[in-house]
Design an enzyme around this catalytic site. Sequence first.
Site, mmCIF file in Angstrom:
data_model
loop_
_atom_site.group_PDB
_atom_site.id
_atom_site.type_symbol
_atom_site.label_atom_id
_atom_site.label_comp_id
_atom_site.label_asym_id
_atom_site.label_seq_id
_atom_site.Cartn_x
_atom_site.Cartn_y
_atom_site.Cartn_z
ATOM 1 N N GLU A 229 1.460 75.076 34.767
ATOM 2 C CA GLU A 229 0.884 76.368 35.158
ATOM 3 C C GLU A 229 0.693 76.532 36.657
ATOM 4 O O GLU A 229 0.097 77.522 37.087
ATOM 5 C CB GLU A 229 -0.473 76.545 34.462
ATOM 6 C CG GLU A 229 -0.383 76.481 32.944
ATOM 7 C CD GLU A 229 -1.726 76.660 32.266
ATOM 8 O OE1 GLU A 229 -1.941 77.729 31.697
ATOM 9 O OE2 GLU A 229 -2.556 75.728 32.318
ATOM 10 N N HIS B 77 -9.676 79.744 27.338
ATOM 11 C CA HIS B 77 -9.910 81.174 27.594
ATOM 12 C C HIS B 77 -10.625 81.855 26.436
ATOM 13 O O HIS B 77 -11.029 83.013 26.557
ATOM 14 C CB HIS B 77 -8.583 81.892 27.860
ATOM 15 C CG HIS B 77 -7.955 81.520 29.160
ATOM 16 N ND1 HIS B 77 -8.499 81.858 30.384
ATOM 17 C CD2 HIS B 77 -6.822 80.823 29.433
ATOM 18 C CE1 HIS B 77 -7.733 81.399 31.354
ATOM 19 N NE2 HIS B 77 -6.712 80.760 30.811
ATOM 20 N N ASP C 72 -0.611 81.981 34.565
ATOM 21 C CA ASP C 72 -1.217 81.150 35.603
ATOM 22 C C ASP C 72 -0.182 80.694 36.623
ATOM 23 O O ASP C 72 -0.488 80.576 37.813
ATOM 24 C CB ASP C 72 -1.892 79.935 34.975
ATOM 25 C CG ASP C 72 -3.275 80.256 34.433
ATOM 26 O OD1 ASP C 72 -3.965 81.086 35.051
ATOM 27 O OD2 ASP C 72 -3.658 79.697 33.401
ATOM 28 N N GLN D 81 0.369 71.680 29.707
ATOM 29 C CA GLN D 81 0.740 73.002 30.197
ATOM 30 C C GLN D 81 1.123 72.954 31.677
ATOM 31 O O GLN D 81 0.389 72.423 32.511
ATOM 32 C CB GLN D 81 -0.398 74.001 29.946
ATOM 33 C CG GLN D 81 -0.666 74.179 28.464
ATOM 34 C CD GLN D 81 -1.571 75.354 28.143
ATOM 35 O OE1 GLN D 81 -1.921 75.532 26.983
ATOM 36 N NE2 GLN D 81 -1.936 76.163 29.123
#
Length: 257
Positions: A148, A46, A174, A146
């Site tokens: 998500e 990001h 997310d 992760q």
Amino acid sequence: MIQNTTKERLLEGQVVLGCFVRTPDASFAEYVATGGWDFLVFDGEHGSVNTSEVANLARASENRGVTPMVRVSSSHSATVLRCLDAGAAGLHFPSMNEPEEARLAVSAAKYPPRGLRGLAGNRSTDWAITPEAIGHANDQTLVVVQIETREAVDNIEELCAVDGIDVLFIGPSDLSQSLGVPGDFGHPLLVDAIERVALVVRESEKVLGLFAATAQAAGKGLELGARYVATGVEPLLGGAMRSYVSQVWETVRSHEC
């Protein structure tokens, strides 16, 4: 050779705190590193961090005794290789949904026989190509996957069983979107999913990680058993700026009365 103090603390059962940094400026990274963090996560997903900037970001962190991590945009082996060769002590792999995806991520991050990382002298091995240096790099590299998506929650037992993963890290934003309740962090669907992941990870040999925008959210994560907790520069700065402006304007208004 460089020691991954964050991984060492996790292996000792300690809690570690970190902060995501989206910008590639090494001076800013060094300033953030003075904040008392155990690790910084330089964001290539990001944020605007790319592999060519990792070495200077790593040096800025290490200069302050802070572990440099990188969140990669994908588990593509070339991206992983460049980040680790430049000095990242570990990697965040976003949106790991299936066990096979996680196994490929681990393979990209580890030298043979534990993986398929390409070999060349670099910062992680003190530019040495020896069995001792390679083994040290494998042991020190921290692998964070992760969680998500709804699919990752459904597969959490299988993901916990993947050899080489150190931390399973819940990304609430997310995950809320995947569950159809974007940004509703108190929604029962999200709360239940987080608690399910936390329960499974706690019962495994892995470490539970969590993104917590506020200290209150971090406290709830710790109650769930999280030991790898991270926030972001933006929520910290945003809150401090709004508080400053509000207090100054209160002073202005009080003087006008």
